[in-house]
Enzyme design. Structure first.
Site, PDB file in Angstrom:
ATOM      1  N   SER A 213      42.057  31.583  41.393  1.00 41.70           N
ATOM      2  CA  SER A 213      41.404  31.938  42.659  1.00 41.70           C
ATOM      3  C   SER A 213      40.149  32.755  42.355  1.00 41.70           C
ATOM      4  CB  SER A 213      42.381  32.722  43.535  1.00 41.70           C
ATOM      5  OG  SER A 213      41.856  32.891  44.823  1.00 41.70           O
ATOM      6  N   ASN A 214      39.639  33.492  43.314  1.00 36.28           N
ATOM      7  CA  ASN A 214      38.454  34.329  43.072  1.00 36.28           C
ATOM      8  C   ASN A 214      38.550  35.599  43.900  1.00 36.28           C
ATOM      9  OD1 ASN A 214      37.143  33.860  45.744  1.00 36.28           O
ATOM     10  ND2 ASN A 214      37.206  31.746  45.001  1.00 36.28           N
ATOM     11  N   ARG A 215      37.518  36.416  43.840  1.00 31.69           N
ATOM     12  CA  ARG A 215      37.596  37.777  44.411  1.00 31.69           C
ATOM     13  C   ARG A 215      37.245  37.850  45.900  1.00 31.69           C
ATOM     14  NH1 ARG A 215      37.711  41.169  39.947  1.00 31.69           N
ATOM     15  NH2 ARG A 215      36.938  40.208  38.039  1.00 31.69           N
TER      16      ARG A 215
END
Ligand code: PMT
Length: 417
Positions: A213-215
């Site tokens: 995923s990402n931030r």
């Protein structure tokens, strides 16, 4: 001193409630900012607030006596007369106790009695320790108030008086000013628009327990959805997994993967007049996610093979008729150059470039510094702004493009406008 016409709150009567938090001293700065914007401010303090800051400080700055006591002989019926005249009541800082009293309709001091008798908009800017803010009772009170149309601002994350680091800090005065502006001068310039917004990250499974995923927190996309709704648009928000409350009046479509986000957006694109992609969609996903949990000990994870996901904006731009299509560009260098390249490649009307490694900007923060690049090549560099204020600036920039798109879709005969 700006000309009177530029003062945001000229002639507006604002009640500033101050309750007993260590952040009470920040209300002094807020009062000064309100006065600078032309507001006529009456300050009401709870008893515990007076232990943090002396009423005299506020009295000198606002030019009125500070109200503290429900039973003061010379302040007869203040609990009715002050709110009657008020255009808005702002409580900053609002403690967990004040939040609870407002939610439950308790009235055991001057401030809470005023809130109960008021018919004007109410804005609460909470400040408390993170453990308190996270408590289910406080969450339920904030939620109940939001459901009744009260603006409850999300406190900021950072170092707290307790020494902990967490969510609970009073928001910057700029955020409170924007919230007051939104309640006092709601612009209804997006009535008739149907806005499709994407927000948050996507999650791409490696196996049933792990994902890539990402931030992204979703804050930017949620702020855009909220701004468009408050300005009168119908709004559908396609959201990856986030911990955020859905803004009132916004229809949310929860998704998890890039594929789900693609389907949700493609199927609603024709409905929209404006589509804004603030989501951070995964560019790659595991090619063959394991159906069982990958063991840590064996040799089962030698390498993780990835495949590219579909580019949603490129797909939408191929289906575009008269929709206005907006993208974001998350960059770490050469923001304007990269934003221009993405605008062209993805067939966009406007792109919002943000430097996601700059201080206070990008993923997870409450603020963002962005540059707007539109299809006719105009570049507008904006200051670091609260994400809600940036959302308004994006909508302002889009209004013109929406109008020209309408004209393109329904061409007028020559010589007529
Ligand atoms: O959510 P927050 O914590 O508030 O953070 C906000 C933000 C940094 C996520 C937001 O401001 C932002 O920059 N969003 C875009 C993130 C991104 O994916 O940027 P990009 O440069 O990789 O992609 C450019 C555009 O293509 C974006 O509009 C993106 O939504 C879109 N895209 C990307 C990949 C993909 N497969 N399909 C897409 O449509």
């Amino acid at each position: 001193m700006p000309p009177a016409s530029d003062l945001r709150f000229l002639g507006k009567r604002i009640v500033l409630g101050v309750s007993g938090s260590i952040a009470a001293y920040k209300a002094v700065g807020l009062l000064r900012a309100l006065a600078r914007e032309g507001a006529d401010v009456t300050v009401v303090m709870t008893k515990s607030a007076t232990r943090f800051v002396r009423p005299l400080t506020f009295e000198v700055l606002c030019g009125h006596p500070v109200a503290t006591d429900l039973f003061a002989a010379h302040q007869e019926m203040l609990h009715l007369t002050v709110p009657e005249r008020a255009d808005v009541i702002v409580i900053a800082p609002a403690t967990a106790n004040v939040l609870a009293k407002c939610a439950l309709g308790l009235a055991d001091d001057l401030l809470s009695t005023m809130v109960l008798s008021a018919s004007c908009p109410l804005i609460l800017a909470p400040a408390m320790d993170s453990g308190m803010w996270d408590h289910p009772a406080v969450k339920a009170h904030a939620e109940a108030l939001r459901g009744r149309g009260v603006t409850v601002l999300e406190p900021e994350e950072g170092p707290l008086a307790s020494g902990r680091v967490g969510r609970g800090r009073l928001v910057d005065e700029g955020v409170v000013l924007s919230a007051i502006e939104a309640r006092l001068c709601p612009r209804r310039d997006w009535v008739g628009q149907r806005v499709l917004v994407s927000a948050g990250p996507t999650q791409e499974a490696i196996d049933p327990v792990r994902f890539i995923s990402n931030r992204s927190s979703g804050k930017m996309g949620y702020a855009v959805a909220q701004a468009a709704r408050e300005r009168g648009a119908e709004v559908v928000l396609v959201s990856g997994p986030t911990a955020l409350e859905v803004p009132p009046g916004v229809e949310v479509v929860p998704v998890c993967t890039a594929e789900e986000m693609t389907k949700a957006l493609i199927s609603r694109f024709a409905w929209s007049t404006v589509t804004i992609m603030a989501a951070a969609v995964a560019d790659f996903r595991p090619k063959r996610p394991s159906l069982v949990k990958i063991k840590k000990d064996g040799a089962s994870l030698q390498k993780l093979e990835l495949e590219p996901t579909d580019d949603i904006l490129e797909m939408l731009s191929k289906q575009k008729t008269n929709q206005v299509l907006v993208g974001f560009a998350a960059e770490t260098e050469e923001v304007i150059l990269s934003a221009k390249e993405k605008l062209k490649r993805k067939g966009l009307d406007l792109i919002v470039g943000n430097n996601v490694v700059a201080e206070g900007s990008g993923f997870g923060s409450d603020t963002n510094a962005a540059v707007l690049v539109d299809r006719v090549g105009r570049v507008t560099q904006l200051d670091l702004l609260p994400k809600r204020a940036l959302a308004d600036r994006i909508l302002d920039a889009l209004r013109e493009l929406v109008v020209t798109s309408k004209r393109r879709a329904h061409p007028q005969p020559y010589g007529r406008t």
